[in-house]
Design a protein around this motif. Structure first.
Motif, mmCIF file in Angstrom:
data_model
loop_
_atom_site.group_PDB
_atom_site.id
_atom_site.type_symbol
_atom_site.label_atom_id
_atom_site.label_comp_id
_atom_site.label_asym_id
_atom_site.label_seq_id
_atom_site.Cartn_x
_atom_site.Cartn_y
_atom_site.Cartn_z
ATOM 1 N N GLY A 38 -2.319 -35.975 -57.735
ATOM 2 C CA GLY A 38 -2.292 -37.118 -58.925
ATOM 3 C C GLY A 38 -2.677 -38.482 -58.143
ATOM 4 N N ILE A 39 -1.834 -38.891 -57.338
ATOM 5 C CA ILE A 39 -2.229 -40.030 -56.649
ATOM 6 C C ILE A 39 -3.299 -40.216 -55.800
ATOM 7 C CG2 ILE A 39 -1.197 -41.852 -54.707
ATOM 8 C CD1 ILE A 39 1.732 -40.611 -55.710
ATOM 9 N N ALA A 40 -3.806 -39.068 -55.283
ATOM 10 C CA ALA A 40 -5.145 -39.155 -54.300
ATOM 11 C C ALA A 40 -6.064 -39.216 -55.586
ATOM 12 C CB ALA A 40 -5.115 -37.802 -54.066
ATOM 13 N N ASN A 41 -5.918 -38.391 -56.926
ATOM 14 C CA ASN A 41 -6.927 -38.665 -57.893
ATOM 15 C C ASN A 41 -7.147 -40.186 -58.143
ATOM 16 O OD1 ASN A 41 -8.708 -37.736 -60.198
ATOM 17 N ND2 ASN A 41 -7.106 -38.673 -61.277
ATOM 18 N N TRP A 42 -5.907 -40.601 -58.476
ATOM 19 C CA TRP A 42 -6.159 -42.335 -58.796
ATOM 20 C C TRP A 42 -6.781 -43.169 -57.822
ATOM 21 C CZ3 TRP A 42 -4.595 -47.352 -57.536
ATOM 22 C CH2 TRP A 42 -4.748 -48.128 -58.598
ATOM 23 N N PHE A 43 -6.505 -42.910 -56.661
ATOM 24 C CA PHE A 43 -7.221 -43.646 -55.602
ATOM 25 C C PHE A 43 -8.565 -43.360 -55.531
ATOM 26 C CE2 PHE A 43 -2.804 -44.809 -53.868
ATOM 27 C CZ PHE A 43 -3.071 -46.178 -54.046
#
Length: 171
Positions: A38-43
């Motif tokens: 999810g954090i990877a998606n945000w970035f």
């Protein structure tokens, strides 16, 4: 016609936007590698936004009859100790971008380039949003701490983020 000073400054900003994109892509890859999808998606979406910002500046220079000069992109960091550290770096970076945009605006004022000043209004509003979002995420990660269910929940929420191209690119 656009002045050489403005054209050079916007070309420097284009390089900065691409560097920003690389930074966020590096962050995305880091968090992907440690299972924080999810954090990877945000970035990854931040990466797309930064490249879109560069394209807006490129389109603007082309419309004004100026030459676009792409420069090499400097190396970016590749590891962060925690999501909190990455978002703190994001906020610091976005504050730096805000300063650069403000400097461009001041230069447009100095050069009496009202078209450039008008175009930059969108970026000024965008930077307010970018800083606020980064601060909100810092606050959330600070609240939940470094481990546990809170990180899982924030990660799941960030996985829902989707990319929407800026309106300035649809023209």
């Amino acid at each position: 016609m656009i002045s050489n000073k403005i054209s050079s400054a916007i070309n420097a900003q284009i390089n900065w936007e691409f560097w920003s994109g690389y930074l966020y892509l590096s962050m995305a890859n880091h968090f992907e590698s440690i299972g924080r999808k999810g954090i990877a998606n945000w970035f990854r979406i931040q990466f797309k936004e930064e490249f879109a910002h560069a394209q807006i500046f490129i389109n603007y220079l082309n419309a004004r009859g100026a030459k676009v000069v792409l420069s090499p992109i400097k190396e970016v960091p590749s590891e962060w100790a925690s999501p909190l550290e990455a978002f703190a770096a994001t906020l610091a970076h976005e504050r730096q971008v805000t300063s650069l945009i403000n400097n461009l605006y001041a230069l447009a004022e100095e050069e009496k380039d009202f078209a450039t000043r008008q175009m930059l209004n969108w970026f000024i509003a965008e930077q307010v949003e970018e800083e606020e979002t980064a601060q909100d995420l810092i606050d959330n990660f600070t609240l939940v701490g470094e481990d546990g269910t809170g990180i899982y929940q924030i990660d799941a929420e960030l996985a829902k983020r989707t990319y929407k191209a800026p309106a300035l690119l649809s023209k």
